[in-house]
Design an enzyme around this catalytic site. Structure first.
Site, PDB file in Angstrom:
ATOM      1  N   ARG A 138       0.812  -1.214   0.000  1.00 56.46           N
ATOM      2  CA  ARG A 138       0.000   0.000   0.000  1.00 56.46           C
ATOM      3  C   ARG A 138       0.854   1.277   0.000  1.00 56.46           C
ATOM      4  O   ARG A 138       0.381   2.338   0.370  1.00 56.46           O
ATOM      5  CB  ARG A 138      -0.907   0.017   1.223  1.00 56.46           C
ATOM      6  CG  ARG A 138      -1.858  -1.180   1.293  1.00 56.46           C
ATOM      7  CD  ARG A 138      -2.638  -1.188   2.595  1.00 56.46           C
ATOM      8  NE  ARG A 138      -3.596  -2.279   2.649  1.00 56.46           N
ATOM      9  CZ  ARG A 138      -4.395  -2.506   3.679  1.00 56.46           C
ATOM     10  NH1 ARG A 138      -4.334  -1.721   4.748  1.00 56.46           N
ATOM     11  NH2 ARG A 138      -5.247  -3.522   3.652  1.00 56.46           N
ATOM     12  N   CYS A 157       0.369  14.966 -15.193  1.00 55.47           N
ATOM     13  CA  CYS A 157       0.689  13.986 -16.237  1.00 55.47           C
ATOM     14  C   CYS A 157       1.257  12.724 -15.598  1.00 55.47           C
ATOM     15  O   CYS A 157       0.686  11.656 -15.711  1.00 55.47           O
ATOM     16  CB  CYS A 157       1.673  14.584 -17.240  1.00 55.47           C
ATOM     17  SG  CYS A 157       1.007  15.982 -18.174  1.00 55.47           S
ATOM     18  N   ASP A 186       4.414  13.845 -23.709  1.00 57.27           N
ATOM     19  CA  ASP A 186       5.041  14.405 -24.900  1.00 57.27           C
ATOM     20  C   ASP A 186       6.422  13.757 -24.990  1.00 57.27           C
ATOM     21  O   ASP A 186       7.329  14.091 -24.236  1.00 57.27           O
ATOM     22  CB  ASP A 186       5.139  15.928 -24.725  1.00 57.27           C
ATOM     23  CG  ASP A 186       5.876  16.629 -25.848  1.00 57.27           C
ATOM     24  OD1 ASP A 186       6.557  15.961 -26.646  1.00 57.27           O
ATOM     25  OD2 ASP A 186       5.801  17.869 -25.907  1.00 57.27           O
ATOM     26  N   ILE A 225       3.773  11.835 -30.043  1.00 53.50           N
ATOM     27  CA  ILE A 225       4.717  12.730 -30.704  1.00 53.50           C
ATOM     28  C   ILE A 225       3.897  13.789 -31.420  1.00 53.50           C
ATOM     29  O   ILE A 225       3.022  13.465 -32.240  1.00 53.50           O
ATOM     30  CB  ILE A 225       5.607  11.979 -31.704  1.00 53.50           C
ATOM     31  CG1 ILE A 225       6.459  10.928 -30.982  1.00 53.50           C
ATOM     32  CG2 ILE A 225       6.511  12.959 -32.473  1.00 53.50           C
ATOM     33  CD1 ILE A 225       7.233  10.011 -31.918  1.00 53.50           C
TER      34      ILE A 225
END
Length: 282
Positions: A138, A157, A186, A225
């Site tokens: 955990r 992100c 990205d 991309i």
């Protein structure tokens, strides 16, 4: 040759040759001139890096290890959401007039909750459990808090880390492994940057908890991309590859909150030239 280079080149080729294009679809990101920023993407990329074997820095081009470490410490150590606490301009596009990026990243790391008869934030809880209950299943962090998304200038992100401790037969020291979950990436601007900074984090936490660094597993839901990055990526993956650099972490630091970017170093780091003026979609 660097294993990180091998994985990166294979991933980019798979995206370029077999990825799905978002051209013509309704997309959020825009280029500086206002044009829609389309991508070629692949769903569900998973890479494994054995940090005991080599440090996963690209040699195709240089990854700025001190800068990426500084950003990681901004989130995990300073627990800040203000760019004035960061020694680079990478978050400037998402900051308000006061420098805040909202209730994102470091802010979430610093939110305290009740645990073990006391109040802890997510980072302190990870360190506590690694030291006192290392085989727990955990031990994890999460930045994607739905109740606060409306107050974040950018949704996280790289949003979660799950830590898992193992032990090799015949060895006393435990091995610290982790899974980094990323909803979107990205590839040109952020892939190796994120890999390196979380590899550094794993090394740091292992050291302060008396363990050795093991595997970093990187899971990317949407690996993409951007359309204006395609020529740059094609040139990059055709470059000469070099052996992985050697990683040095100041062995004298035993408290996670004492680390600085100067406590991290890459030696014998031979790379191709840096790519300059990469357009960034916002």
């Amino acid at each position: 040759m660097s294993y990180a280079d091998t994985l990166f080149v294979e991933m980019c080729r798979e995206i370029l040759e077999g990825g799905v294009s978002t051209e013509g679809e309704k997309v959020r990101p825009k280029w500086e001139d206002g044009a829609s920023a389309y991508t070629i993407k692949k769903f569900g990329v998973v890479h494994r890096y054995d940090l005991a074997r080599e440090f996963p820095a690209l040699t195709l081009r240089r990854t700025a290890i001190k800068s990426c470490t500084d950003e990681m410490l901004w989130i995990w150590q300073k627990k800040s959401n203000n760019i004035h606490d960061l020694n680079s301009g990478i978050w400037d596009e998402w900051a308000d007039e006061s420098g805040s990026i909202g209730k994102a990243y470091g802010y979430q790391m610093g939110v305290k909750h009740r645990y073990k008869e006391g109040m802890m934030d997510q980072v302190d809880r990870v360190i506590y459990d690694l030291r006192h209950n290392p085989f727990s299943r955990r031990i994890m962090t999460n930045l994607y808090v739905h109740a606060d998304l409306s107050e974040m200038n950018l949704y996280p992100c790289a949003y979660s880390m799950t830590f898992n401790v193992t032990q090799k037969k015949g060895e006393d020291r435990l091995v610290l492994n982790a899974v980094l979950n990323q909803r979107s990436q990205d590839i040109l601007t952020a892939n190796n940057w994120n890999v390196c900074q979380y590899a550094v984090l794993l090394h740091m936490l292992a050291q302060v908890c008396g363990m050795q660094a093991g595997e970093l597993v990187h899971v990317i839901a949407d690996a993409h991309i951007y359309d204006r990055h395609i020529p740059l990526v094609k040139e990059l993956i055709g470059r000469t590859q070099y052996p992985a650099p050697k990683f040095w972490l100041n062995p004298d630091i035993k408290d996670f909150y004492q680390f600085t970017a100067d406590d991290v170093r890459l030696t014998d780091y031979v790379t191709g030239p840096q790519i300059k003026d990469i357009p960034v979609a916002v």
